[in-house]
Design an enzyme around this catalytic site. Sequence first.
Site, PDB file in Angstrom:
ATOM      1  N   GLY A 245      45.421  38.227  42.046  1.00  0.00           N
ATOM      2  CA  GLY A 245      45.772  37.577  40.785  1.00  0.00           C
ATOM      3  C   GLY A 245      46.483  38.552  39.865  1.00  0.00           C
ATOM      4  O   GLY A 245      47.519  38.254  39.316  1.00  0.00           O
ATOM      5  N   GLY A 473      39.044  40.753  45.427  1.00  0.00           N
ATOM      6  CA  GLY A 473      39.306  41.988  46.141  1.00  0.00           C
ATOM      7  C   GLY A 473      38.761  43.213  45.433  1.00  0.00           C
ATOM      8  O   GLY A 473      38.818  44.318  45.958  1.00  0.00           O
ATOM      9  N   GLN A 664      40.764  50.181  44.905  1.00  0.00           N
ATOM     10  CA  GLN A 664      41.376  49.590  43.704  1.00  0.00           C
ATOM     11  C   GLN A 664      42.291  50.580  43.004  1.00  0.00           C
ATOM     12  O   GLN A 664      43.361  50.220  42.520  1.00  0.00           O
ATOM     13  CB  GLN A 664      40.284  49.166  42.721  1.00  0.00           C
ATOM     14  CG  GLN A 664      39.752  47.793  42.977  1.00  0.00           C
ATOM     15  CD  GLN A 664      39.177  47.220  41.694  1.00  0.00           C
ATOM     16  OE1 GLN A 664      39.890  46.645  40.880  1.00  0.00           O
ATOM     17  NE2 GLN A 664      37.894  47.392  41.497  1.00  0.00           N
ATOM     18  N   LYS A 727      32.687  52.553  33.939  1.00  0.00           N
ATOM     19  CA  LYS A 727      33.751  52.215  32.982  1.00  0.00           C
ATOM     20  C   LYS A 727      34.817  51.393  33.736  1.00  0.00           C
ATOM     21  O   LYS A 727      34.590  50.949  34.844  1.00  0.00           O
ATOM     22  CB  LYS A 727      34.340  53.491  32.374  1.00  0.00           C
ATOM     23  CG  LYS A 727      33.297  54.313  31.591  1.00  0.00           C
ATOM     24  CD  LYS A 727      33.930  55.342  30.657  1.00  0.00           C
ATOM     25  CE  LYS A 727      34.588  56.497  31.387  1.00  0.00           C
ATOM     26  NZ  LYS A 727      35.097  57.548  30.467  1.00  0.00           N
ATOM     27  N   VAL A 729      37.833  50.225  36.022  1.00  0.00           N
ATOM     28  CA  VAL A 729      38.390  50.729  37.282  1.00  0.00           C
ATOM     29  C   VAL A 729      39.744  50.094  37.593  1.00  0.00           C
ATOM     30  O   VAL A 729      40.751  50.768  37.734  1.00  0.00           O
ATOM     31  CB  VAL A 729      37.415  50.459  38.465  1.00  0.00           C
ATOM     32  CG1 VAL A 729      38.045  50.871  39.786  1.00  0.00           C
ATOM     33  CG2 VAL A 729      36.106  51.201  38.257  1.00  0.00           C
ATOM     34  N   GLY A 730      39.767  48.772  37.693  1.00  0.00           N
ATOM     35  CA  GLY A 730      40.882  48.071  38.324  1.00  0.00           C
ATOM     36  C   GLY A 730      42.224  48.251  37.640  1.00  0.00           C
ATOM     37  O   GLY A 730      43.243  48.370  38.299  1.00  0.00           O
ATOM     38  N   GLU A 731      42.236  48.244  36.318  1.00  0.00           N
ATOM     39  CA  GLU A 731      43.522  48.312  35.619  1.00  0.00           C
ATOM     40  C   GLU A 731      43.902  49.748  35.285  1.00  0.00           C
ATOM     41  O   GLU A 731      45.027  50.010  34.875  1.00  0.00           O
ATOM     42  CB  GLU A 731      43.460  47.478  34.325  1.00  0.00           C
ATOM     43  CG  GLU A 731      42.818  46.122  34.580  1.00  0.00           C
ATOM     44  CD  GLU A 731      43.352  45.000  33.731  1.00  0.00           C
ATOM     45  OE1 GLU A 731      44.552  44.968  33.451  1.00  0.00           O
ATOM     46  OE2 GLU A 731      42.536  44.144  33.357  1.00  0.00           O
TER      47      GLU A 731
END
Lengths: 764, 327, 158
Positions: A245, A473, A664, A727, A729-731
């Site tokens: 997404g 994911g 990620q 804290k 992670v993904g972005e």
Amino acid sequence: MTIVETRSKRGDASDGALGGRLSRVDGPAKITGEATYGLEYHPEGMVYAVLVQSTIASGRVRSIDATAAEAAPGVLLVMTPENALPIKSATDWLETPPSEAPYEPLAREVTFSGQHVAAVIAGTFEQATAAAALLKITYDETKAITSLDDPEAGIGIPIDQMTVEWGDAEAALATAPVRIEGEYRTPREYNVPIEPHGLIAEWKGDTLTVWEPSQWIDGMARTYAEWFGLPFENVRLVSPYIGGGFGSKALPLEHSAVAINAARMLGRPVKLAVTRPQTFTAFGGRPATRQTIALGATREGKLLSIVHRSANETSMKDIFVEPLGSVTSLMYETPNLSSRQNVVRVNTVKPGALRAPGENPSAFGIECAIDELAYKVGIDPLEIRLLNYAEQDPHAKKPWSTRRLREAYAAGAEAFGWSKRHPQPRSMREGNQLIGYGVAAGTYPVRRTPGEALVRILSDGTVEVASSSIDMGQGTYTILAQTAAEAIGVPVDAVRVKLGDSALPRAPVAGGSQLANLMTGAVHKAALAARDELIGLAINDPNSPFRNLQANTLVVEGGQIASPRDAGSGIAIAEVMQRIGRDRIEALRDTLPENLRNEKDHFRNFTTITTMRSPTEGDYSLHSWCVHFVEVRVDEDFGTVRVARMVSALDSGRLYNPKLAESQWKGGIIMGIGQALLEEGTIDSRHGRVMNNNLGDYLVPTNSDIPDLKVISVGIPDTNASVLGGKAVGELAIVGVAPAIANAVFHATGKRIRDMPITLEKLI
Amino acid sequence: MRDFSYLRAGSVEEALSAAAMPATMLLAGGTTLIDLAKCGVTEPERVVDITHLKGLDTIRIDAEGAFIGALAKMSHVAADAAVQSAFPAVSESLWQAASAQIRNMATIGGNLLQRTRCAYFRDPATFPACNKRTPGSGCSALEGVNRGHAVLGGSDTCIAIYPGDLAIALVAFDAIVHLGDRKIAVDDFFLLPGTTPDKEHDLQPGEMITAITIPASAAARRSTYLKVRDRQSYEFAAASAAVGIEFETDGKTIKDVRVALGGVATKPWRARTVEEALKGKALQTETVKTASRLAVEGAVAHGANHYKIELASRVIERAILKMGALA
Amino acid sequence: MTNRTTIQLEINGQTQALEVEPRVTLLDALRDHLQLTGTKKGCDQGQCGACTVHVDGERVLSCLTLAAQAEGRKITTVEGLSGPGGELHPVQAAFLEHDAFQCGYCTPGQIMSAVACIREGHAGSDDEIREYMSGNLCRCGAYPHIVEAIREAAKVMS
């Protein structure tokens, strides 16, 4: 300096504990093809909808001649604004009350090329597609503003909430011994998840079931309920797997209204898959941006002033703000700063969130500018960052909860071999290849919304975790299993996690890198409650084998209940459950504060973003941090840039599963490489149309574009940031990649490219 | 995609007689035909599947040269050891094209006939003006988004690029297209747009490509295909060159040299002026640089594609120097 | 004009009859008609590789293949890759171990492509793997782990 070394999977029970490198629990379904995504259900009697989009960027639909399409084989309905059943407007995600006017997902008035104007529904996908091509649509066309650079676009609308100012930045800049100024630009960029958007909608009476990839089950279900005048409970949204997404599947979109309405009008389940070209205008990606940054500094490179003026494009009807000053006012210490932002209306689809909206382009500006300053004053780009290191949040004037950026610089520089860099641009080469080293930092805030989870211990000793949160994911299934396993004391393979269904307990949006932290907190709370109830029953139930122990407490470990004194000689949970005659022990818990624990606020919390806490609410300023070190190779004759290697050191606090967090991070870095070198929506300025609306022309990185990537975690648990110490992670990891590459390209070539992407013609 | 009837040809004769029918198209690998049918660019009423025909996928290399059946798959030709040895540029042009999956589908005949990637050509619903699709309707690319359009061989009706890689190598080495009994040089098979951009090949109704042959040559044996693009893989060329060299016995005087360009022209582009400038000269960096510039004499840029002029000559230069072991 | 034809497709060792229009692609036949949804639709125009299947043992794009064209060929999809007892193919096992995917949507195509890549002999080096896997886009960015997985699986399979 503490470096949490990459630990290899041990292959024992410790992998299942929180912090262990457990492989994805949803992995087997995904690698065998058994995982069923939103568009892969087959309700009885399903028919197919295909969208038709406008071919002009501005004007009105004058007429739609559907004669040929309606006569085509298999066609059941040609939907236009004229014959569509009315839909109500809905509350938006900021809880803005809906307009009285109806909501029209098919446009009469066209404000961008590629806007949905009609839909054709037929018995098969092929029939609907062929019939859609037969619609004859005429328009009254008006002049469009096609881009940020269109002379008619103007300077835009000031967004006062974006203004950040302290000291007297203009005056300090004017008197600064060293000044630099540059304009930094990013083009339209697109999310392009490999799974295109779409849905299947089925009505049964006044209940609606929607199978659809969603980053926010409860938020979208609320909108669907309001659109069609249904109680929230009558909408079921199912989304167990989401094929990517990156921000684009969090909010309800026009095509979903079309499909649900078509299913209502036809009384049959309708499947609508947005075609790949249509995805480029069915929702917006990152808007085009420009930033002017002026830095004033001492001759030693200490910042005296930052003056930042920026703008992003938005659509004709909506205001979308990509916060371009978010990193500018956060990364470095400066006595004076002024940051202001406008948005400029152009004929485009409303822009949307794309991985680290705001922080990403903001970092491109400031992290290139600081690099330019380093060359100007003649010091190392890494050194200038340390020289201007912000010891507290320079804007909020609060201490960082944790900021292990200094540790990141040190660990990254060491692993990369930064000391081998020759300071002069164009000083490193190998044959035709110019070699450049670049560095840039990144950051992403910690966002906080309360969560909810159900944890159920079953009579066979297994555990179920249930939540309407989702896994696209990031690893939600896996880390929630690990959380519950650890909290209760069962092996991780005894835990089943159910996600992605609005029939389950509520969850807020999977966006802003908040989900893992808030859901581990909720599951941890619910799991402890379930365990405590189990222990209570084991101590007190007349039929419990522990009844005669007269124990104050018991321990649960490895699926066994035992007296603390006799740990290791316990009795299986299943046996205890059977003896006490319970088929389940269940705990539903939320992490809402007491004052929000009522039905209305509970609903609000999960269906709007109004309860999301800012990173500076409270005593600390909460952020993740990272730094990227890049080596590029630039072919001197061809101008082609290839990333040869990268080392990134990142502070995301505690990692619940390092194996998945590293994935990620690498994913963000790879998207950043694409952003720096390849990705750009090209607009025909006569027609206001995105010309490269496909994956052959809108280039995302292939496997060949990506070298080995080394990621190093420098985080430590931060319990001010989240219950369990994680804290964002993904972005995080995409932030800073593009400026690190641009800085490396400058080091390699001596050419400063301030507009992304850095394509070959800019270097030859 | 409009509906069509599907016929499976049992023989070449059957395919040819079917192909002579109106609105009928031959279907081989399908990577162009099905793609363009989905775009609404091609709308066949009948599709004749020739992929099950036997005997048209021969790959034979002998002292005379190469004989490659029209239905040989790109991947098979690329991997053929004899092709790699006698025609390295041919193999390289193939494996650098498209993706492994597409190379397993696409045939050699179909590959030659692949059509342009011009975004205006590919979107008839939005851009009715396209002289290639509808003669006389206009060209949207001349003043549009044309970073990927041709700087060589264009006309004021069309600047759409020929996107293929293999044909670049073929035109460099004088390959022949076999249309059954009729044979035609690859260079003549592809047509310049001129005033008829809709007519891309010298291919008459009822004809099909049955094979290509490539004469053996020392230049082909010492050849390479150099492809420059934004993305490292799975992308069409920004500029490419097929180059082959034969030296005199002194090892440095150029006896024969072949140069063809891709990614910059409306058809596979043989750069004969470069070849003539180099023949009989000793291979030296400056000589090659000067000669390479001749390839783009008369090139016309349309704005965003200006870089191709400089890039094309640099790609030729690098490829020649590489073959002469100077790069 | 709608002319439906009955075709027989041999998929994962089983022959299945289906009635489809000639214009139906192999991809849509698998997903919509046979409900074999392991094969994914990412672009439907030959640009992403998510729909990769094997036809007569070679990897191809099912979105640009007509179902009718595949009659008489042997088709293998991701559903047919595991052993009869459900044991994972070495490539599947390596993908799991090396976390070579995130959202999982491009994954069946990556796996089918990887199996072929190894079989073709194109897994000789990391760079060769990268080149021969470039027809399968992954937007989550699992590429380095895909390379690791293929490198390891190639060892197991040799």
